[in-house]
Design a protein around this motif. Structure first.
Motif, PDB file in Angstrom:
ATOM      1  N   LEU A  65       0.829  -1.210   0.000  1.00 42.68           N
ATOM      2  CA  LEU A  65       0.000   0.000   0.000  1.00 42.68           C
ATOM      3  C   LEU A  65       0.860   1.255   0.000  1.00 42.68           C
ATOM      4  O   LEU A  65       0.619   2.182  -0.787  1.00 42.68           O
ATOM      5  N   GLN A  66       1.865   1.292   0.861  1.00 43.49           N
ATOM      6  CA  GLN A  66       2.728   2.477   0.913  1.00 43.49           C
ATOM      7  C   GLN A  66       3.465   2.690  -0.407  1.00 43.49           C
ATOM      8  O   GLN A  66       3.502   3.817  -0.936  1.00 43.49           O
ATOM      9  N   GLY A  67       4.059   1.614  -0.920  1.00 42.23           N
ATOM     10  CA  GLY A  67       4.815   1.744  -2.158  1.00 42.23           C
ATOM     11  C   GLY A  67       3.929   2.106  -3.336  1.00 42.23           C
ATOM     12  O   GLY A  67       4.312   2.931  -4.175  1.00 42.23           O
ATOM     13  N   PHE A  68       2.741   1.496  -3.402  1.00 41.64           N
ATOM     14  CA  PHE A  68       1.828   1.788  -4.507  1.00 41.64           C
ATOM     15  C   PHE A  68       1.374   3.246  -4.476  1.00 41.64           C
ATOM     16  O   PHE A  68       1.373   3.928  -5.505  1.00 41.64           O
ATOM     17  N   LEU A  69       0.997   3.721  -3.297  1.00 43.13           N
ATOM     18  CA  LEU A  69       0.540   5.115  -3.196  1.00 43.13           C
ATOM     19  C   LEU A  69       1.664   6.087  -3.542  1.00 43.13           C
ATOM     20  O   LEU A  69       1.441   7.068  -4.265  1.00 43.13           O
ATOM     21  N   LEU A  70       2.851   5.812  -3.052  1.00 47.24           N
ATOM     22  CA  LEU A  70       3.985   6.696  -3.346  1.00 47.24           C
ATOM     23  C   LEU A  70       4.290   6.708  -4.840  1.00 47.24           C
ATOM     24  O   LEU A  70       4.456   7.774  -5.450  1.00 47.24           O
ATOM     25  N   GLY A  71       4.356   5.528  -5.449  1.00 46.62           N
ATOM     26  CA  GLY A  71       4.638   5.460  -6.872  1.00 46.62           C
ATOM     27  C   GLY A  71       3.530   6.056  -7.717  1.00 46.62           C
ATOM     28  O   GLY A  71       3.797   6.745  -8.710  1.00 46.62           O
ATOM     29  N   VAL A 119       1.695  12.942 -10.970  1.00 47.31           N
ATOM     30  CA  VAL A 119       2.226  14.301 -11.125  1.00 47.31           C
ATOM     31  C   VAL A 119       3.069  14.408 -12.394  1.00 47.31           C
ATOM     32  O   VAL A 119       2.845  15.281 -13.250  1.00 47.31           O
ATOM     33  N   LEU A 120       4.036  13.519 -12.549  1.00 53.57           N
ATOM     34  CA  LEU A 120       4.922  13.588 -13.710  1.00 53.57           C
ATOM     35  C   LEU A 120       4.195  13.243 -15.004  1.00 53.57           C
ATOM     36  O   LEU A 120       4.452  13.844 -16.052  1.00 53.57           O
ATOM     37  N   ALA A 180       0.747  16.908 -20.739  1.00 50.60           N
ATOM     38  CA  ALA A 180       0.144  18.189 -21.093  1.00 50.60           C
ATOM     39  C   ALA A 180       1.124  19.167 -21.723  1.00 50.60           C
ATOM     40  O   ALA A 180       0.714  20.121 -22.375  1.00 50.60           O
ATOM     41  N   SER A 181       2.432  18.940 -21.542  1.00 52.35           N
ATOM     42  CA  SER A 181       3.429  19.894 -22.025  1.00 52.35           C
ATOM     43  C   SER A 181       4.450  19.188 -22.903  1.00 52.35           C
ATOM     44  O   SER A 181       5.123  18.254 -22.456  1.00 52.35           O
ATOM     45  N   ARG A 182       4.581  19.651 -24.145  1.00 53.81           N
ATOM     46  CA  ARG A 182       5.569  19.060 -25.045  1.00 53.81           C
ATOM     47  C   ARG A 182       6.982  19.326 -24.547  1.00 53.81           C
ATOM     48  O   ARG A 182       7.848  18.448 -24.611  1.00 53.81           O
ATOM     49  N   THR A 183       7.235  20.526 -24.044  1.00 56.70           N
ATOM     50  CA  THR A 183       8.574  20.856 -23.551  1.00 56.70           C
ATOM     51  C   THR A 183       8.973  19.947 -22.395  1.00 56.70           C
ATOM     52  O   THR A 183      10.082  19.398 -22.359  1.00 56.70           O
ATOM     53  N   ALA A 184       8.050  19.769 -21.429  1.00 52.38           N
ATOM     54  CA  ALA A 184       8.338  18.886 -20.294  1.00 52.38           C
ATOM     55  C   ALA A 184       8.531  17.457 -20.769  1.00 52.38           C
ATOM     56  O   ALA A 184       9.400  16.742 -20.253  1.00 52.38           O
ATOM     57  N   VAL A 220       1.665   3.420 -14.285  1.00 58.98           N
ATOM     58  CA  VAL A 220       0.776   4.565 -14.094  1.00 58.98           C
ATOM     59  C   VAL A 220       1.245   5.749 -14.935  1.00 58.98           C
ATOM     60  O   VAL A 220       0.449   6.411 -15.620  1.00 58.98           O
ATOM     61  N   TYR A 221       2.538   6.019 -14.892  1.00 62.54           N
ATOM     62  CA  TYR A 221       3.095   7.144 -15.654  1.00 62.54           C
ATOM     63  C   TYR A 221       2.849   6.981 -17.150  1.00 62.54           C
ATOM     64  O   TYR A 221       2.368   7.905 -17.824  1.00 62.54           O
ATOM     65  N   LEU A 222       3.170   5.810 -17.690  1.00 66.89           N
ATOM     66  CA  LEU A 222       3.021   5.587 -19.125  1.00 66.89           C
ATOM     67  C   LEU A 222       1.568   5.668 -19.563  1.00 66.89           C
ATOM     68  O   LEU A 222       1.237   6.260 -20.600  1.00 66.89           O
ATOM     69  N   SER A 223       0.667   5.071 -18.779  1.00 65.74           N
ATOM     70  CA  SER A 223      -0.754   5.071 -19.161  1.00 65.74           C
ATOM     71  C   SER A 223      -1.340   6.477 -19.122  1.00 65.74           C
ATOM     72  O   SER A 223      -2.100   6.861 -20.015  1.00 65.74           O
ATOM     73  N   LEU A 224      -0.996   7.235 -18.085  1.00 65.27           N
ATOM     74  CA  LEU A 224      -1.535   8.588 -17.976  1.00 65.27           C
ATOM     75  C   LEU A 224      -0.984   9.490 -19.076  1.00 65.27           C
ATOM     76  O   LEU A 224      -1.739  10.242 -19.711  1.00 65.27           O
TER      77      LEU A 224
END
Length: 276
Positions: free
Chosen positions: A85-91, A97-98, A104-108, A154-158
């Motif tokens: 739970l802790q690791g999943f929430l943190l990740g 956020v990232l 949303a931003s091409r530059t980022a 999560v990062y890749l899907s979002l």
């Protein structure tokens, strides 16, 4: 008043029908695992494979029952679940956020995404020595390793979900006068939500996989510790019991997340929601 009573009465059979359908689907989902266990029991009752290498399902269940009767099992499950739970929430939070920024931003995206994509290829065990050096062998290093596993799906899907939003929807939103906040809230978030939920489920699954590597590196409690203990003492029944518990807990938590996602996505009119 009569009309309202009729509506409530009409809904009752539908609720009962939905309840029966859910029960039928649940029973259908258990059919194959139960069949495999039955075949396994019958085959190993004749000791086709040495029982010290592949014990019978009844022996595995007996091991689980012994651990449960002493209270040891509940402690191991609670510790492993808390780490996940802790690791999943943190990740997931870091990925949200990232992923939102790069989606949303091409530059980022040009600045951040190449680095993250290269880090994604690093095997999970390669992080272990570094986290032990930085954080020691205690809980922080274990949670950090699990967070790494949960982060990338999560990062890749979002990110991809935001990139796949139909450009025409955004243009229509601008035409009707949506400001940037309105575009995010009323177009981008709903459009990317299905992909995001899929990423969360993938991240949760990897969190359960990474917790094994995390608990192998010096844990004295947890299901991963039981795996190592079973391997060191030559108890195949303990190893298989741990694997079975990982499978059950992973499925349970994925089911809870899936149930939550259905509520979040109930506005969708997709084929999967209509199919029996």
């Amino acid at each position: 008043m009569t009309t309202l009573t009729n509506v409530v009465t009409d809904r009752a059979p539908r609720r009962r029908l939905r309840g029966r359908l859910r029960a039928f689907r649940g029973a259908r989902a258990l059919a194959l695992p139960l069949l495999i266990l039955l075949i396994w029991q019958v085959v190993q009752a004749r000791a086709v494979v040495p029982t010290n290498l592949l014990p019978t399902p009844s022996s595995v269940l007996e091991t689980i029952g012994t651990l449960a009767s002493t209270g040891e099992l509940a402690e191991h499950i609670a510790i492993t679940s808390w780490r996940v739970l802790q690791g999943f929430l943190l990740g997931a939070v870091a990925a949200t956020v990232l992923g939102s920024i790069t989606g949303a931003s091409r530059t980022a995206r040009e600045l951040i995404d190449p680095l993250l994509q290269s880090l994604r290829s690093i095997p999970s065990l390669a992080w272990v020595p570094l986290f032990i050096l930085w954080l020691g062998i205690y809980e922080p290093s274990k949670v950090a390793l699990i967070a790494v596993g949960a982060f990338f799906p999560v990062y890749l899907s979002l990110t991809q979900g935001l990139l796949d939003v139909d450009r025409k929807l955004v243009e229509v939103g601008r035409m009707v006068g949506f400001n940037r906040l309105d575009l995010v809230r009323r177009i981008l978030i709903p459009a990317a939500l299905p992909a995001y939920v899929t990423g969360l489920r993938g991240g949760l699954g990897l969190a359960w996989m990474f917790v094994v590597a995390a608990e192998v590196m010096g844990a004295s409690k947890g299901l991963g510790f039981l795996l190592v203990d079973g391997q060191q003492t030559g108890r195949a029944s303990l190893i298989l019991a741990s694997i079975l518990l990982f499978a059950l807990l992973g499925k349970l938590t994925d089911g809870l997340l899936s149930l939550l996602s259905q509520r979040l996505l109930q506005w969708q009119d997709s084929h999967s929601l209509q199919a029996a």
